[in-house]
Design an enzyme around this catalytic site. Structure first.
Site, mmCIF file in Angstrom:
data_model
loop_
_atom_site.group_PDB
_atom_site.id
_atom_site.type_symbol
_atom_site.label_atom_id
_atom_site.label_comp_id
_atom_site.label_asym_id
_atom_site.label_seq_id
_atom_site.Cartn_x
_atom_site.Cartn_y
_atom_site.Cartn_z
ATOM 1 N N PRO A 2 32.192 2.337 83.816
ATOM 2 C CA PRO A 2 31.117 2.115 82.736
ATOM 3 C C PRO A 2 30.070 3.402 82.594
ATOM 4 O O PRO A 2 29.616 3.772 83.734
ATOM 5 C CB PRO A 2 30.303 1.182 83.165
ATOM 6 C CG PRO A 2 31.075 0.480 84.099
ATOM 7 C CD PRO A 2 32.038 1.418 84.813
ATOM 8 N N GLU A 3 29.892 3.908 81.428
ATOM 9 C CA GLU A 3 28.870 5.133 81.356
ATOM 10 C C GLU A 3 27.711 4.593 80.587
ATOM 11 O O GLU A 3 27.523 3.252 80.547
ATOM 12 C CB GLU A 3 29.783 6.168 80.483
ATOM 13 C CG GLU A 3 31.029 6.850 81.008
ATOM 14 C CD GLU A 3 30.647 7.778 82.357
ATOM 15 O OE1 GLU A 3 29.437 8.071 82.527
ATOM 16 O OE2 GLU A 3 31.594 8.243 83.114
ATOM 17 N N HIS A 95 36.928 -11.212 93.514
ATOM 18 C CA HIS A 95 35.920 -10.167 93.197
ATOM 19 C C HIS A 95 34.630 -10.760 92.478
ATOM 20 O O HIS A 95 33.709 -9.931 92.327
ATOM 21 C CB HIS A 95 36.593 -9.185 92.171
ATOM 22 C CG HIS A 95 37.775 -8.648 92.851
ATOM 23 N ND1 HIS A 95 37.807 -8.125 94.237
ATOM 24 C CD2 HIS A 95 39.112 -8.567 92.349
ATOM 25 C CE1 HIS A 95 39.082 -7.908 94.615
ATOM 26 N NE2 HIS A 95 39.901 -8.087 93.501
ATOM 27 N N ARG A 113 35.897 -3.029 93.098
ATOM 28 C CA ARG A 113 35.676 -1.890 93.864
ATOM 29 C C ARG A 113 34.445 -1.933 94.637
ATOM 30 O O ARG A 113 34.413 -1.109 95.553
ATOM 31 C CB ARG A 113 36.244 -0.740 93.177
ATOM 32 C CG ARG A 113 37.539 -0.622 92.435
ATOM 33 C CD ARG A 113 38.078 0.547 91.841
ATOM 34 N NE ARG A 113 37.872 1.791 92.980
ATOM 35 C CZ ARG A 113 38.169 3.101 92.496
ATOM 36 N NH1 ARG A 113 38.321 3.352 91.265
ATOM 37 N NH2 ARG A 113 38.070 3.996 93.393
ATOM 38 N N ARG A 158 20.328 29.248 84.938
ATOM 39 C CA ARG A 158 21.626 28.759 85.535
ATOM 40 C C ARG A 158 22.686 29.453 85.062
ATOM 41 O O ARG A 158 23.092 29.574 83.932
ATOM 42 C CB ARG A 158 21.658 27.057 85.211
ATOM 43 C CG ARG A 158 20.276 26.196 85.768
ATOM 44 C CD ARG A 158 20.087 26.264 87.000
ATOM 45 N NE ARG A 158 21.049 25.681 87.713
ATOM 46 C CZ ARG A 158 20.816 24.424 88.131
ATOM 47 N NH1 ARG A 158 19.810 23.557 87.913
ATOM 48 N NH2 ARG A 158 21.848 23.831 88.990
#
Ligand code: ZN
Length: 277
Positions: A2-3, A95, A113, A158
């Site tokens: 998931p983002e 889970h 996980r 940078r």
């Protein structure tokens, strides 16, 4: 994984069901996630009403309140976490680690996980962002703080390539691998280009490209999230229409050249050498 767009869509999907709901019971089946789920939630939350549901980076904040309790649940979905509404009495599957029992149904957190987390920060909502995990988060790419001038100034000194810098969540949150690759493609900027060698005018293309890419993903998910959150199906993360991501060796949709794949900071980068400079 998931983002930001998935977490934002998850937030929008949760909001109508959670806002104003009263927590009747907290069930912790297996507390060991990235951090241990605080056992005191079992005593703390029953009787609380949910008064807000917010997002900061990839964290969800569920604001809870009763006469004697005020605080926010911090939820992170990690690599494989999901939140789903299920009916009372629906059998638990492997889970399923945590649940908030509400009057109408149960909000269940599953995470094969176990990289996700559920923590508690007491205090009013405006103080919850001082939690150490949230205090280190960079600015929100969809907020007014994320401007062309900000990004240009932040990258002036940078000399590293632009793409890993975009993905540094201590600077800007939520620009995951797919969104970094796609935004740079849309802006015509090579992911390998040194950040301080990109003109302000080109950052002027990149900032709206990032916003649009994330917004497209949220829009793509918005139409499906309701089904997703109320179903028993697994996975279900959505994707934007990609230009380059995961298309190595295939023709560029814009110029017909070949999409290339390289490694940057341990992650796969996809770009078109013909369109991106
Ligand atoms: Zn191209």
């Amino acid at each position: 994984m998931p983002e930001l767009p998935e977490v934002e869509v998850c937030r929008r999907g949760l909001e109508p069901e959670l806002l104003g709901a009263q927590i009747e019971q907290v069930i912790i089946r297996s507390p060991k996630l990235r951090h241990v789920i605080p056992v005191e939630l079992r005593d703390l939350l029953p009787g609380c009403r949910i008064v807000g549901i917010r997002r900061r980076g990839k964290y969800l904040l569920i604001d809870c309140r009763s006469d004697s309790v005020q605080g926010s649940l911090l939820v992170h979905l990690g690599m494989s976490g999901s939140l789903r509404f299920v009916a009372h009495g629906q059998p638990v599957v492997k889970h399923d680690h945590f649940e908030l029992v509400l009057a109408r149904h149960v909000l269940r957190f599953a995470d094969p996980r176990r990289f996700g987390l559920i923590l508690w920060q007491s205090g009013p909502p405006e103080e919850s962002e001082q939690h150490p995990l949230l205090a280190i988060q960079g600015i929100e790419p969809l907020s007014d703080d994320f401007t062309v001038n900000w990004l240009y100034q932040a990258n002036l000194k940078r000399s590293g390539p632009i793409k890993p810098l975009l993905m540094d969540s201590h600077r800007v949150v939520g620009i995951g691998n797919i969104y970094a690759s796609e935004s740079l493609f849309r802006a015509g900027i090579s992911p390998l280009r040194a950040a301080n060698k990109i003109s302000k005018a080109r950052y002027g293309l990149l900032v709206p490209a990032i916003r649009q890419t994330l917004s497209d993903a949220i829009a793509a998910g918005g139409s499906t999230i309701r089904n997703y959150m109320h179903s028993d199906g697994s996975s279900g993360w959505f994707q934007i229409q990609v230009g380059v991501y995961d298309r190595a060796g295939e023709p560029c949709l814009r110029c017909g050249g070949v999409v290339k794949q390289v490694r940057q900071a341990g992650r796969s980068t996809f770009y078109c050498p013909g369109c991106q400079h």
